[in-house]
Each structure stands twice: as C-alpha cells, then as structure tokens.
Design an enzyme around this catalytic site. Structure first.
Site, PDB file in Angstrom:
ATOM      1  CB  SER A  11      -0.470  -0.371   1.260  1.00 52.64           C
ATOM      2  OG  SER A  11      -0.049  -0.683   2.555  1.00 52.64           O
ATOM      3  CB  SER A  12       2.779   3.211   1.331  1.00 53.09           C
ATOM      4  OG  SER A  12       3.974   2.548   2.570  1.00 53.09           O
ATOM      5  NE  ARG A  34       0.396  -3.966  10.430  1.00 53.88           N
ATOM      6  CZ  ARG A  34       0.921  -3.514  10.777  1.00 53.88           C
ATOM      7  NH1 ARG A  34       0.614  -4.526  12.335  1.00 53.88           N
ATOM      8  NH2 ARG A  34       1.517  -2.624  11.000  1.00 53.88           N
ATOM      9  CB  SER A 127      16.477  -9.290   3.664  1.00 58.26           C
ATOM     10  OG  SER A 127      16.890  -9.002   4.739  1.00 58.26           O
TER      11      SER A 127
END
Length: 234
Positions: A11-12, A34, A127
């Site tokens: 989402s970003s 979320r 990571s």
C-alpha cells in the site's frame, strides 16, 4: 494467462512501486495490507488493483487471505512496521520487539505455510541492510532480517520446486523515513548518500526492478538480491 501476483504490504513505498510496475506489464495484481485507509488510497490510484485487508502476523488472517485470492503465480512480501523500531536495546520494550518479529519473520513463515502457488511460482520476501550493517538502535531489525534470510534458504529447500528468494534493500527513499526522521529527511538522506559508492540513495524503482527479476527468472532460488548501492562494502 496473466501472472497473478499478491503483494503483501503493497500500500506504500516499495510494494506500491512494484504494483505499478507489474500492472504496466499486464499482471493481475492484488495488494494486501493492514490499513483500510491506505488500501482505499491504492484502489483510487490504481483502479485495476484488487485489495485485501490482512494482518500478516495473524495466521487466521493469512489463511483467509489465500482462500480469497485463490491460486497465485507469485507472492511478494514487503510488509514492515518501522514505527518505534529503532531505539537503544536497553529502552526496547518487548511488545514492540514481538510486533516486529510478527510482521518481518513470523508473517513470512505463515505465507510459506499457507500460500497456494501454481507450478513455477515464487515467494519473494524483503530483508534489509540492517542484517549486514547494523547501526545503534537496530538490534531487532538486524536480528529479524538475518533470520528472514535463513528462512529463505530453508523454504527454498522445503517448498521446492517453488522458488523462494529475498530482496535486501539498502537506504531507499520511502515514506518510512518520514516516520523515522520527520522534517530532517532530505538532509539526512543527502548525508547518507555521500557514504555510498554509487553516491546516491536508492529509489523504489531500483527495488521494484530487483523484485521483477526474481519473479521472472525461474533459475533463481534460495538467494538474497542486494539493492544497497554498495552499502555492504563501506
């Protein structure tokens, strides 16, 4: 048939850049996260994207997510929660540490457990440079990134012939820095850029290129691709 790709944490930042890149290549993309508010913003910005709300650290939510999406070709996990993640170890509270472990390590493990992937499919995790060049205050992030890369190797063997890899970004200009340094972001990143052999901070497009390579190359598995501008060398 179009590639069916799920981006968890898309989402970003890096995940959103990857979603845009895959859409331009004709992929069928679902973005999970979320925050319902952020997902609504993604849906408005990228009308062709499907969205799904899920907490990657919750097994029921992960199981439900893969039931809803059905069989996929690729899963990419970029989810990370950096709020409160950098602080001296003596001041670190256990609840924050557990939340980071849940998102960055347990969550990817749950993805490996529940993902339904077509033959030739792949899972790619995210990571980070803290596993190699930790700085004061990064003890938990360094630990989970190192453990995540060990998980990549283990799942690459256990889930074969599905492929499992990770991308390890260095200093990348993403909204996370707004949370970490606030108004001093531009000056901080400029100072950091001077330390790198490439003499610049990375972009989300640099990272999305690495993800795309791992999705497309069917002979890469159990590998960590470093997109860090040579940070590990200095």
């Amino acid at each position: 048939m179009k590639n069916r790709v799920l981006i968890i944490g898309g989402s970003s930042g890096m995940g959103l850049a990857l979603a845009e890149r895959l859409l331009s290549d004709g992929a069928d993309v679902t973005v999970a996260g979320r925050s319902a508010e952020r997902l609504s913003t993604v849906a408005a910005r990228l009308p062709r994207v499907r969205t799904a709300q899920a907490d990657i650290s919750d097994e029921d939510a992960v199981r439900r997510l893969f039931t809803e999406t059905g069989q996929l070709d690729h899963v990419v996990v970029t989810a990370a929660d950096a709020v409160g993640a950098y602080k001296p170890v003596a001041a670190y509270d256990v609840a924050t540490a557990k939340a980071i472990v849940g998102t960055k390590l347990l969550g990817p493990w749950l993805v490996g457990k529940h993902a339904d992937l077509a033959p030739g499919g792949s899972i790619t995790f995210t990571s980070g440079i803290a596993a190699y060049r930790p700085m004061p205050g990064s003890s938990v992030f360094a630990a989970v990134n190192g453990a995540l890369e060990a998980l990549v190797r283990a799942l690459a063997v256990e889930l074969a012939p599905l492929r499992v890899n990770a991308v390890s970004p260095g200093w990348i200009d993403t909204p996370i820095w707004d949370d970490l340094v606030g108004d001093g972001k531009a000056e901080r990143l400029a100072t950091m850029a001077q330390r790198l052999p490439v003499n610049r901070i990375g972009t989300v497009d640099d990272v999305s290129e690495a993800f795309v390579t791992l999705l497309r190359n069917g002979f890469i598995t159990g590998t960590v691709v470093h997109v860090d501008g040579g940070h590990r060398l200095v």
